[in-house]
Enzyme design. Structure first.
Site, PDB file in Angstrom:
ATOM      1  N   GLY A  59       5.659   0.138  -0.460  1.00  0.00           N
ATOM      2  CA  GLY A  59       4.213   0.298  -0.217  1.00  0.00           C
ATOM      3  C   GLY A  59       3.351  -0.554  -1.125  1.00  0.00           C
ATOM      4  N   LYS A  96      -9.018 -10.633  -6.350  1.00  0.00           N
ATOM      5  CA  LYS A  96      -9.239  -9.828  -7.563  1.00  0.00           C
ATOM      6  C   LYS A  96      -9.949 -10.659  -8.631  1.00  0.00           C
ATOM      7  CE  LYS A  96      -5.452  -6.766  -6.409  1.00  0.00           C
ATOM      8  NZ  LYS A  96      -3.996  -6.628  -6.379  1.00  0.00           N
ATOM      9  N   LYS A 115     -10.768  -4.593  -1.024  1.00  0.00           N
ATOM     10  CA  LYS A 115     -11.208  -5.724  -1.855  1.00  0.00           C
ATOM     11  C   LYS A 115     -12.249  -6.609  -1.162  1.00  0.00           C
ATOM     12  CE  LYS A 115      -6.830  -5.910  -2.267  1.00  0.00           C
ATOM     13  NZ  LYS A 115      -5.554  -5.426  -2.670  1.00  0.00           N
ATOM     14  N   GLY A 148       0.542   1.155  -5.347  1.00  0.00           N
ATOM     15  CA  GLY A 148       1.226   2.439  -5.138  1.00  0.00           C
ATOM     16  C   GLY A 148       0.255   3.460  -4.581  1.00  0.00           C
TER      17      GLY A 148
HETATM   18  N1  HSE Z   1      -0.714  -5.745  -2.411  1.00  0.00           N
HETATM   19  C1  HSE Z   1      -1.358  -5.452  -3.645  1.00  0.00           C
HETATM   20  C2  HSE Z   1      -0.401  -5.738  -4.784  1.00  0.00           C
HETATM   21  C3  HSE Z   1      -1.776  -4.019  -3.630  1.00  0.00           C
HETATM   22  O1  HSE Z   1       0.780  -5.949  -4.534  1.00  0.00           O
HETATM   23  O2  HSE Z   1      -0.831  -5.777  -5.938  1.00  0.00           O
HETATM   24  C4  HSE Z   1      -2.779  -3.650  -4.677  1.00  0.00           C
HETATM   25  O3  HSE Z   1      -3.957  -4.388  -4.569  1.00  0.00           O
END
Ligand code: HSE
Length: 352
Positions: A211, A229, A130, A326
């Protein structure tokens, strides 16, 4: 068309893409005219290896699984070991760099330098990182254009759920005045586990084990990941850069078990919402937890699932929901980018 690929970073997401390439070789060739070859891997922890004629993907994956290091790959003429990331980008014969190093929330580095070096050397980049897209979008997209390089970053928002290409390509012709959504899987997972009675700490640990969380989960729970984001959505969909620091941001670390119980009693839900709106060319964004009615479509979004609503002047409110994190989903987002890279190169070759 031969596509020579170098991986910068080779953690779970990169390895997943390598597996997908191995499994889908035939389809990639027959459906999309792409013949991917992995020529290099450079990872600060897992070592570095390069062969201009391509590496055997199954052996690469085997080395990582058994030894945690790609340099256990069997020696053969033409093989180079030990190049760092920038050497790999500049000196290898790769056409396409897969940038999958960890996102640094403060600086976006070293990923920004990796993208710069790639574009300056006429190489394309696909990434799930990102940092470069949130912090250096204008500079990097101009550089990519100048060097006729492709830059794909579908997985930076909502992993394999097409939150970036869908509004730009499929909803083309609309004006999008507002975007709001649940853009962080970890925090949504924690909030919905807390609704089931789980503690904040146990739910966070679980999100890490599955994860979903970033290497440093502070970025998730404090809302910084969602804020990144929001920057990406503003840059790419609203065509208006916004600085991460200009986005007011509050995470979910202040949400207690009692607050969640109280909300449930009142038929409400806590959700971490990111909002980006555009009014007369001015973009405003925010990230904070909001108490929403449990009949709101975003209240029904549970676990690590993400959702995004695009307010379009012609198509109305369009909601897209799907996994936001994921390994397979994020690895798949790179496959989408690889296919689009292939299509673009194929179309260019056809025009020549
Ligand atoms: N750590 C981020 C989340 C991973 O939990 O959305 C995806 O960007």
């Amino acid at each position: 068309m031969r596509t020579k690929i170098a991986f910068i970073g080779f953690g779970g997401v990169g390895q997943t893409l390598a597996k997908l390439i191995l499994e889908q070789q035939e389809d990639l060739k027959s459906n999309y005219h792409i013949k991917p070859e992995i020529v290099a891997v450079s990872d600060v922890m897992k070592g570095s290896i390069y062969h201009p004629e391509g590496l055997r993907i199954d052996e690469l994956l085997d080395c990582v699984e058994k030894h945690g290091n790609v340099e256990y790959y069997e020696d053969e003429p033409g093989l180079t070991k030990g190049w760092n990331s920038l050497e790999t980008i500049k000196k290898s014969n790769a056409d396409l760099i897969v940038e999958v190093t960890f996102t640094d929330v403060q600086t976006g580095q070293p990923a920004i330098d990796h993208c710069k070096a790639a574009f300056e050397n006429g190489k394309s980049v696909i990434t799930t990182n990102k940092g470069p897209v949130a912090l250096a979008y204008n500079e990097l997209s101009s550089l990519a254009k100048k060097h006729s390089a492709f830059w794909g970053f579908e997985g930076t928002v909502m992993s394999g759920t097409p939150a970036l290409r869908m509004p730009v390509e499929t909803l083309a012709g609309n004006e999008i005045s507002e975007i709001r959504g649940i853009l962080n899987g970890t925090t949504n997972f924690i909030l919905t586990e807390m609704e089931k009675g789980e503690s904040y700490e146990a739910a966070l640990k679980n999100a890490q084990n599955l994860g979903y969380a970033e290497a440093d989960p502070t970025s998730d729970v404090k809302g910084y990941d969602a804020r990144y984001k929001a920057c990406i959505l503003s840059n790419y969909i609203m065509n208006t850069p916004i600085k991460s620091d200009d986005i007011p941001c509050k995470g979910i670390d202040g949400i207690t078990k009692e607050m969640v119980e109280e909300a449930t009693k009142n038929k409400k839900k806590w959700r971490l919402l990111a909002k980006i709106s555009k009014n007369e060319g001015l973009v405003k964004a925010s990230v904070h937890p909001e108490l929403i009615n449990d009949n709101d479509p975003l209240a029904g979004v549970t676990g690590a699932t993400n959702a995004i609503v695009f307010d379009c002047n012609l198509a109305g409110e369009i909601m897209l929901t799907g996994p936001g994190a994921g390994l397979v989903e994020t690895g798949y987002s790179l496959l989408i980018d690889l296919i689009h890279y292939g299509k673009e190169k194929h179309n260019t070759a056809m025009k020549l």
